[in-house]
Scaffold this active site. Structure first.
Site: not given
Length: 472
Positions: A17, A120, A164-165, A309, A376, A420, A427-428
């Protein structure tokens, strides 16, 4: 409103990113290079991470931002294909090692603790070509890569995130194909990938534990993306049951095997088995762990790393159809997710600060009061962003108030908070359209200048005083 002495204030980034330099100095292709170069509007305006923030050549500028904030911690990820271009230790790229050595050494020289994510989302394309996370072979590949990272950087890095996630990666990459590699496997791919991700994490944790921990004295975990869930109608028994079911899928799917007993939640297993049977499958679409695997997986985290989030309401929805077809992770739950119409938000992130306090309390009560890191948390602006980002600062301010209550009232063992993100970045699928950065990056300017938003200046004040001014 002082936080405990020694509380960690951080910010986070991820290699693909921010780094750019996608083909520089021997870096191999990763799945996001392939995915973004295929075009077809998979990403906002067909944008790519080829240059991104240019952090591969502009690390010194990132360091200035980190010091300007006064961060005590900085979380970043290693690019697997920058270190091992084909994903294996058959060829090691020294230029990649040099780059990350410099980041780690510069952080430590400035009294900043590195939190390093090993993986990630940016799987080397060479490994994806062999099946990626759908193939059991990836478990051994990941373990070897993790051991390489521990042996190369672990003399200085003491806080590791393996993956990550994994819960987001499994569903978005291998179930619906929205993330790279972008090939959907509805109803099966998410579960197969999840199964391999959990086993890969556990293997890497054991490698650290048996080969490195005694000498390096570090900690290893994985970061889970968790949304707090509330019943749409608190007085409705079906909605209360729906929250239990959705929480088993959204909160406990990865956490229960790793923190409690090595196996998926019973609600998840019974729900997927029941849905699979209805759909004519001879057995559940969710793979099973062997007794030996359960023992290997149980207890493989030294702290609980959470990424929060926002919050959603849940209502029961049996025989749910539509969206992405009848098969799939979300369909298996038979629930509806929805925000409160009064909540303010941008895209999928609604401002619900109280959700983070409830989530932290849930983690404390469900997972034996672990040490918790928030790895994050943030709020976006759409492009073009305003440097005076008052709505975002309000999100952060209210969040810090809730964290203060979680620590002092609920006695949650929260030790580190990472916003974050340090910088506006790729952002993807949203490309550069969503801006989460504390620092604005001008992606039109080849120099990629970094300019602090209002939220960065306010966050720096919080870090200086180790809390918010005034009463909670």
């Amino acid at each position: 409103m002082a936080f405990p002495e020694g509380f960690g204030w951080g910010a986070a980034t991820a290699a693909y990113q921010v780094e750019g330099g996608w083909d520089a100095d021997g870096r191999g292709l990763c799945v996001w290079d392939t995915f973004t170069h295929q075009g077809g509007e998979r990403v906002f305006k067909n944008q790519t991470g080829d240059v991104a923030c240019g952090s591969y050549t502009l690390w010194e500028e990132d360091l200035k931002c980190i010091k300007q904030l006064g961060l005590t911690h900085y979380r970043f990820s290693l690019s697997w294909s920058r270190l091992l271009p084909d994903g294996t230790t058959g060829f090691i790229n020294q230029k990649g090692i040099d780059y990350y050595n410099k980041i780690i050494d510069d952080l430590l020289t400035n009294g900043i603790t590195p939190i390093v994510t090993i993986y990630h989302f940016d799987l080397p394309q060479a490994l994806e070509d062999q099946g990626g996370w759908l193939s059991e072979a990836i478990i051994e590949d990941f373990d070897r890569y993790a051991r390489f990272c521990f042996s190369t950087f672990g003399d200085r890095v003491k806080q590791w995130i393996t993956i990550n996630e994994p819960n987001i990666l499994a569903v978005l990459a291998y179930e619906v194909g929205r993330f790279a590699p972008g090939i959907p496997h509805l109803g099966t791919g998410g579960y197969r990938a999840a199964h391999n991700l959990i086993k890969a994490h556990a293997r890497a944790w054991h490698s650290y534990d048996s080969l490195f921990r005694k000498e390096q004295k570090g900690m290893v975990s994985l970061s889970l993306f968790l949304v707090w869930l509330e019943p749409g109608n608190p007085n409705s028994v079906p909605d209360q049951e729906a929250v239990k079911k959705a929480s088993a899928f959204a909160l406990d799917f990865f956490a229960k095997p790793i923190f409690i007993d090595g196996d998926y939640p019973e609600l998840v297993k019974s729900q997927i088995a029941s849905m699979s049977k209805k759909q004519g499958y001879p057995s559940s679409r969710l793979p099973e762990f062997t007794e030996e695997e359960k023992k290997m997986i149980k207890g493989t985290a030294d702290f609980f790393a959470v990424q929060y989030y926002t919050t959603r309401f849940i209502k029961n929805q049996e025989n749910k159809k539509g969206g992405l077809g009848e098969l799939g992770f979300w369909q298996d739950m038979e629930v509806d997710y929805f925000p409160d119409p009064s909540w303010k938000g941008v895209e999928w992130v609604y401002v619900v600060p109280w959700g983070i306090r409830k989530l932290l309390k849930y983690i404390k009560d469900t997972y034996n009061n672990p040490v918790i890191y928030i790895t994050e948390n943030g709020f976006p602006q759409r492009d073009p962003p305003s440097l005076d980002d008052t709505q975002r600062w309000e999100y952060f301010r209210q969040t810090f108030q809730e964290l203060f209550k979680a620590i002092h009232v609920d006695k949650v063992n929260l030790q580190v908070y990472c916003a974050w993100s340090l910088l506006d970045n790729f952002e993807w699928c949203d490309g550069y359209n969503l801006r989460f950065g504390l620092f604005h990056v001008d992606f039109e300017d080849p120099a990629r200048p970094r300019v602090p938003y209002t939220s960065a200046k306010e966050y720096a004040k919080v870090i200086r005083s180790n809390g918010l001014e005034g009463p909670p």
